[in-house]
Design an enzyme around this catalytic site. Structure first.
Site, short mmCIF file in Angstrom:
data_model
loop_
_atom_site.label_atom_id
_atom_site.label_comp_id
_atom_site.label_asym_id
_atom_site.label_seq_id
_atom_site.Cartn_x
_atom_site.Cartn_y
_atom_site.Cartn_z
N LYS A 106 0.83 -1.50 -0.01
CA LYS A 106 -0.11 0.09 -0.36
C LYS A 106 1.12 0.70 0.35
CE LYS A 106 -4.52 1.06 -0.47
NZ LYS A 106 -5.34 0.40 -0.78
N ASP A 146 -6.37 3.68 -5.80
CA ASP A 146 -6.90 4.34 -4.42
C ASP A 146 -7.83 5.38 -4.55
OD1 ASP A 146 -7.67 1.76 -1.85
OD2 ASP A 146 -6.60 3.91 -0.66
#
Length: 429
Positions: A106, A146
Site C-alpha cells: 500500500k 486507491d
C-alpha cells in the site's frame, strides 16, 4: 462515529484473533503482525506559482514471500504511516482470500489533491515514483489506484517509471487506461465484486435481492457501480452519502440519475425529493443491505447498535471498528468483511497484470466471468470456514486467508507446524 482508532492496531488484533482461532503458533503472528518493508519519502514539487512544496509519501510491503506485493496508492490529507501499514496488511489477506499469488502492499501521500492544479498533481505523481521506484516493479511490488487516484495518475506513474528504467514495463502498475495496457472491466471491478458477494450472501440467508433496500455510504467509484449493479438485480437504493453529506429516499432513487446529479453539482446532497441526513443517518437507514464504501472506522459500537440492515458488505477498507464488530456479531448481522467484499478490484488488477505479462488481452465478458468465479468460490470457502469453526464471518475470512499463507510459509521452511497440528496429521485428521 469513531475516527480516532489506530487502524494498524486493529489489523494486528484481527490477525491475532484468526491465528488463535486456527490454533497456530505465536511464530505465525510474529511473521504477520507488521510489514516486512516500509519506506517514507519526501517529494519536492514545484508549484504553479514557482514555490517549492515538499510532500510526505509512504510505501508499505507487508508480505512478499508468496509473491510480489500488491496494493493501491492514496492521495489524502489524513494519510498516516500506521494507516498505510494497516492497509498493506489487509491487502495481504485480501489477495490470499481470493487465491492470488501476491502479498500486500500500500502507498500514500499526505495531500489534498483537490487543492492542486492538474499540472501540480502530475508533478506530484511523477515525483512519488522517482522516490519509490527502486522498491517497486512487476516482480517486486505492483501499485494501483486507491482513494483520490485514478487511471490518469497511473498513466503518469508508469510513464515516469519507464523513463527511469529505460524500457517498456506496463505490468509495474495496474488500473491503467486501456491505451496503456489497462484491463477491460477494471473500472467497475470493486463494485461488481461487492455485488457478487452481496448476491451470494442474500442467497445463503434465503433473502430476496429483488426489492431489497440498499444504503450506500460513500458514492465514489465502488459505491456508484455497486448501486447500478444492485439496481439491475431489482434492489432499490434508499440512502446515499458522500463526503459532503447524505440523503434519504425511502421510495428509492434511480442510481444513474443520482450519479448525473452528483457530477453536475459535486454532491448527492440536495437531490430533488430527498431528505438530507448525515453519515450516521445513512449507516443506520431503514434498509436490508448496507454498503459502507467510504473510509476506515465508520461503524463503531454506537453506530452498530442502530444499524437496521440484515447484510453489511464492506466495500471500503476497515470501515468497522473492533467494538463495532462485537455488536454486529452479537446482533447476528451478516457481515461480508472488507478483505472479501472489496476484493474485486485487486482480482481484476491481477488479471490486468497477467494480461500485461503475456501481452494477450481478454474481452470484458472474459474478465467478468473470471471475476465471478473467483468471488463466488471465495465467498463459499469463507462461509464453509465459518460453519466449520463456528466463527464470526470476519474471523473466518482471516482464518481462511491466513491458513493459505501459513501453508506457503511452511513449505518455504519459514514456519514450524504446531505440535497440535502434527498430532492431528498423525491421527489422519
Amino acid at each position: 462515529m469513531g475516527g480516532a482508532q489506530n487502524p494498524f492496531l486493529i489489523a494486528q488484533q484481527q490477525v491475532r484473533n484468526a491465528v488463535v482461532a486456527l490454533g497456530e503458533s505465536e511464530e505465525l503472528y510474529d511473521l504477520l503482525k507488521a510489514p516486512a518493508h516500509f519506506v517514507e519519502v519526501q517529494i519536492p514539487v514545484r508549484m504553479d506559482d514557482g514555490t517549492l512544496r515538499v510532500f510526505t509519501g509512504y510505501r508499505s510491503q507487508h508480505l512478499t514471500t508468496l509473491g510480489p506485493a500488491k496494493g493501491g496508492i492514496r492521495f489524502h490529507p489524513a494519510v498516516t504511516a500506521d494507516e498505510v501499514k494497516a492497509l498493506s496488511m489487509w491487502m495481504t489477506f485480501k489477495t490470499s482470500v481470493v487465491g492470488l499469488p501476491y502479498g500486500g502492499g500500500k502507498g500514500g501521500v499526505i495531500v489534498d489533491p483537490r487543492r492542486l492544479s492538474r499540472g501540480e498533481l502530475e508533478r506530484l505523481a511523477r515525483g512519488y515514483v522517482r522516490e519509490i521506484w527502486p522498491f517497486i516493479g512487476p516482480d517486486k511490488d505492483i501499485p494501483a489506484p486507491d482513494v483520490n487516484t485514478n487511471a490518469q495518475i497511473m498513466a503518469w506513474m508508469v510513464d515516469e517509471y519507464e523513463k527511469i528504467v529505460g524500457c517498456s514495463c506496463p505490468a509495474v502498475f495496474t488500473g491503467k487506461p486501456l491505451a496503456l495496457g489497462g484491463s477491460l472491466g477494471r473500472n467497475e471491478a470493486t463494485g461488481r465484486g461487492t455485488v457478487i458477494a452481496v448476491r451470494e450472501a442474500m442467497n445463503y440467508l434465503g433473502l430476496p435481492l429483488k426489492g431489497a433496500r440498499v444504503a450506500i455510504q460513500g458514492f465514489g467509484n465502488a459505491g456508484q457501480f455497486a448501486g447500478l449493479l444492485l439496481e439491475e438485480y431489482g434492489a432499490v437504493v434508499v440512502a446515499v452519502s458522500d463526503s459532503r453529506g447524505g440523503i434519504l429516499c425511502p421510495a428509492g432513487v434511480p442510481v444513474a440519475d443520482l450519479i448525473a446529479y452528483k457530477q453536475a453539482t459535486g454532491s448527492v446532497v440536495g437531490y430533488p425529493g430527498s431528505r438530507e441526513t448525515d453519515q450516521a443517518g445513512v449507516l443506520t437507514a431503514d434498509c436490508d443491505i448496507l454498503i459502507p464504501a467510504a473510509l476506515e472506522n465508520q461503524i463503531d459500537a454506537e453506530v452498530a447498535r442502530h444499524i437496521r440492515a440484515r447484510v453489511v458488505a464492506e466495500a471500503a477498507n476497515g470501515p468497522t471498528t473492533p467494538d463495532g464488530d462485537l455488536v454486529l456479531a452479537q446482533r447476528n448481522i451478516f457481515v461480508i468483511p472488507d478483505i472479501l467484499a472489496n476484493a474485486g478490484g485487486v482480482t481484476v488488477s491481477y488479471f490486468e497484470w497477467v494480461q500485461n505479462r503475456n501481452q494477450l488481452y481478454w474481452t470484458e465478458e472474459e474478465v467478468n466471468a473470471r471475476l465471478e468465479q473467483k468471488m463466488v468460490e471465495s465467498f463459499r470457502q469463507v462461509v464453509a470456514t465459518a460453519e466449520r469453526h463456528g466463527a464470526y464471518s470476519r474471523t473466518a475470512a482471516y482464518m481462511y486467508a491466513i491458513h493459505r499463507i501459513a501453508e506457503g510459509l511452511r513449505v518455504r521452511g519459514l514456519l514450524h507446524t504446531p505440535a497440535r497440528h502434527l498430532r492431528r496429521i498423525a491421527a489422519g485428521q
